[in-house]
Design a protein around this motif. Structure first.
Motif, PDB file in Angstrom:
ATOM      1  N   TYR A 169       0.801  -1.227   0.000  1.00  0.00           N
ATOM      2  CA  TYR A 169       0.000   0.000   0.000  1.00  0.00           C
ATOM      3  C   TYR A 169       0.835   1.280   0.000  1.00  0.00           C
ATOM      4  O   TYR A 169       0.307   2.345  -0.313  1.00  0.00           O
ATOM      5  CB  TYR A 169      -0.930   0.008   1.209  1.00  0.00           C
ATOM      6  N   THR A 170       2.105   1.203   0.361  1.00  0.00           N
ATOM      7  CA  THR A 170       2.870   2.437   0.565  1.00  0.00           C
ATOM      8  C   THR A 170       4.146   2.567  -0.252  1.00  0.00           C
ATOM      9  O   THR A 170       4.723   3.651  -0.302  1.00  0.00           O
ATOM     10  CB  THR A 170       3.260   2.578   2.056  1.00  0.00           C
ATOM     11  N   GLN A 171       4.602   1.503  -0.903  1.00  0.00           N
ATOM     12  CA  GLN A 171       5.922   1.577  -1.527  1.00  0.00           C
ATOM     13  C   GLN A 171       5.986   2.574  -2.683  1.00  0.00           C
ATOM     14  O   GLN A 171       7.054   3.115  -2.978  1.00  0.00           O
ATOM     15  CB  GLN A 171       6.358   0.198  -2.009  1.00  0.00           C
ATOM     16  N   PHE A 172       4.845   2.849  -3.337  1.00  0.00           N
ATOM     17  CA  PHE A 172       4.852   3.806  -4.444  1.00  0.00           C
ATOM     18  C   PHE A 172       4.484   5.220  -4.001  1.00  0.00           C
ATOM     19  O   PHE A 172       4.393   6.128  -4.828  1.00  0.00           O
ATOM     20  CB  PHE A 172       3.888   3.362  -5.539  1.00  0.00           C
ATOM     21  N   SER A 173       4.255   5.403  -2.715  1.00  0.00           N
ATOM     22  CA  SER A 173       3.921   6.745  -2.213  1.00  0.00           C
ATOM     23  C   SER A 173       4.925   7.150  -1.133  1.00  0.00           C
ATOM     24  O   SER A 173       5.787   7.995  -1.367  1.00  0.00           O
ATOM     25  CB  SER A 173       2.496   6.775  -1.667  1.00  0.00           C
ATOM     26  N   TRP A 174       4.856   6.505   0.023  1.00  0.00           N
ATOM     27  CA  TRP A 174       5.779   6.859   1.092  1.00  0.00           C
ATOM     28  C   TRP A 174       7.223   6.503   0.742  1.00  0.00           C
ATOM     29  O   TRP A 174       8.154   7.180   1.131  1.00  0.00           O
ATOM     30  CB  TRP A 174       5.384   6.158   2.393  1.00  0.00           C
ATOM     31  N   GLY A 175       7.387   5.417   0.013  1.00  0.00           N
ATOM     32  CA  GLY A 175       8.736   5.004  -0.374  1.00  0.00           C
ATOM     33  C   GLY A 175       9.070   5.361  -1.805  1.00  0.00           C
ATOM     34  O   GLY A 175       9.899   4.707  -2.439  1.00  0.00           O
ATOM     35  N   LYS A 176       8.449   6.415  -2.330  1.00  0.00           N
ATOM     36  CA  LYS A 176       8.562   6.733  -3.759  1.00  0.00           C
ATOM     37  C   LYS A 176       9.979   7.108  -4.182  1.00  0.00           C
ATOM     38  O   LYS A 176      10.341   6.956  -5.354  1.00  0.00           O
ATOM     39  CB  LYS A 176       7.605   7.850  -4.127  1.00  0.00           C
TER      40      LYS A 176
END
Length: 432
Positions: free
Chosen positions: A36-43
């Motif tokens: 859920y987060t790798q492409f946003s928080w971990g972008k």
């Protein structure tokens, strides 16, 4: 490096470390968190390998902590055999695949998906594990909805929001509709905080679904609403009807004219103008010519032969079949479609058996949760008619959790029966 990325990396590696120390359930939750987060928080470190590394850590944790896990008195995964046979069929078709490299990529991806399915069933062994799975899905779906608010649309549709497999509008919509039956359960049966979470998250998720402008997802929602009302226990049907009306009013309020114009193309004429019906006819012709399949991405590769007019309309670009079931049948043959159908049917049958069992404590829990999973799967199956996503990861999450929940229920029944038998035996001995 951005502070958000630093925090994300700490949560990521921290979760994997805890899984190796405490147990694989923490690694599994970290995997979903990563999705859920790798492409946003971990972008700033955008790579789909983060999910791969997390899955490897989950596997390692399961091996290390296997003997320390809760031992279920009943454990089975009857649908796993269909996945294994399907994998073997992919290998078989690969010998005469028209696009060998594409077939190999699909084979590897499906193998990874099968391993994740296996691990999820092995790891989710308590009701608490199931609830953790559900809560991370609710949170993640809300996060996608929140990210979609105010995002720039591409061609009038929400693109580039989500995680692996959900960065396209149809993929995101198919993912989000599957959480809606659980919103319903949490609203009617959850505690105060769960009810508040659902009330807050629902508008964001519905808004994202609307922005996706997905015809398949819209049909899936309509079908899920009908099924939810039909399957609901009589004592809550009136409440559910009120909730569904409120949800429908919210949906209509959020939907704009562009959304309804796209839904209007569901009519026969709209489909013909888009070339979808011609594409499906071409797929059926391919199946007649190659009943054993043509391998991964085979229809796309052969689309200039089987749908030349549609390809010409799109400037010579090779075209997808735009139907999950035809994709399976064209790529991996009639036998592949039968294996895929048996996997889905077995899962749905397992869910129905959960509702037929008696004697388990808190039967309401198993009734409502099995119903929600079944409705979510059916919602995807209907939406998948308008997209080529038969190996959609989210679908396999819910199929795996259905199997895991069935094992938990049957273990409770057996443990309770054994306990009652022991108490009865002890009582007879004391009397003697």
């Amino acid at each position: 490096m951005h502070k958000t990325t630093i925090a994300w990396l700490c949560l990521y590696f921290g979760g994997l470390a805890v899984s190796l120390i405490k147990g694989p359930i923490y690694g599994l939750i970290t995997y979903f968190f990563t999705y859920y987060t790798q492409f946003s928080w971990g972008k700033q470190h955008k790579t789909e390998r983060w999910s791969l590394y997390a899955s490897l850590a989950v596997f390692a944790s399961y091996i290390i902590k296997k003997n320390a896990e809760v031992q279920l008195s009943h454990f089975e995964m009857p649908q796993m055999k269909w996945l294994i046979i399907f994998l073997l069929n992919m290998v078989f078709v690969g010998f005469f695949a028209v696009a060998p490299e594409a077939n190999q990529r699909e084979l590897i991806a499906f193998a990874k998906l099968s391993v994740l399915y296996f691990l999820t069933i092995c790891i989710v062994r308590k009701k608490l594990h199931y609830k953790l799975f559900l809560w991370i899905q609710v949170w993640g779906s809300y996060l996608f909805g929140w990210q979609g608010h105010g995002a720039k649309l591409t061609g009038g549709r929400l693109e580039g929001i989500g995680g692996p497999e959900t960065t396209t509008s149809n993929g995101l919509a198919n993912h989000l509709i599957m959480i809606l039956p659980f919103f319903n359960n949490l609203f009617f049966y959850g505690n105060k905080w769960e009810k508040l979470a659902v009330i807050w998250a629902t508008p964001w998720v519905l808004n994202a679904i609307i922005l996706c402008n997905s015809r398949g997802a819209f049909l899936g929602i309509v079908a899920m609403a009908i099924m939810a009302y039909a399957r609901a226990q009589k004592k809550i049907r009136k409440k559910m009807l009120v909730g569904m009306i409120l949800g429908a009013l919210l949906f209509v309020y959020l939907a704009d004219e562009r959304f309804w114009e796209r839904m209007d193309t569901l009519k026969e004429g709209g489909e013909k103008s888009s070339g979808r019906v011609e594409t499906w006819k071409g797929a059926l012709n391919l199946i007649k010519d190659h009943p054993l399949g043509v391998g991964g991405q085979g229809f796309v590769y052969l689309s200039p032969i089987y749908i030349p007019e549609v390809v010409a309309e799109h400037g010579g670009e090779q075209r997808s079949v735009h139907n999950s079931y035809l994709k399976v049948a064209t790529n991996y043959g009639i036998q592949g479609f039968i294996l895929y159908a048996l996997f889905i049917y077995g899962t749905l049958r397992q869910l129905r058996h959960m509702r037929k069992r008696v004697g388990a404590e808190n039967d309401l829990f198993y009734h409502t949760e099995s119903t929600a999973i079944e409705i979510a799967i059916w919602g995807f199956l209907i939406a998948a008619t308008f997209g080529a996503r038969p190996y959609f990861e989210t679908l396999f999450w819910y199929c795996a959790i259905a199997n895991a929940l069935s094992n938990i229920q049957q273990s409770e029944i057996r443990d309770r029966a054994s306990s009652e038998e022991k108490e009865s035996t002890d009582g007879v001995e004391e009397t003697s």
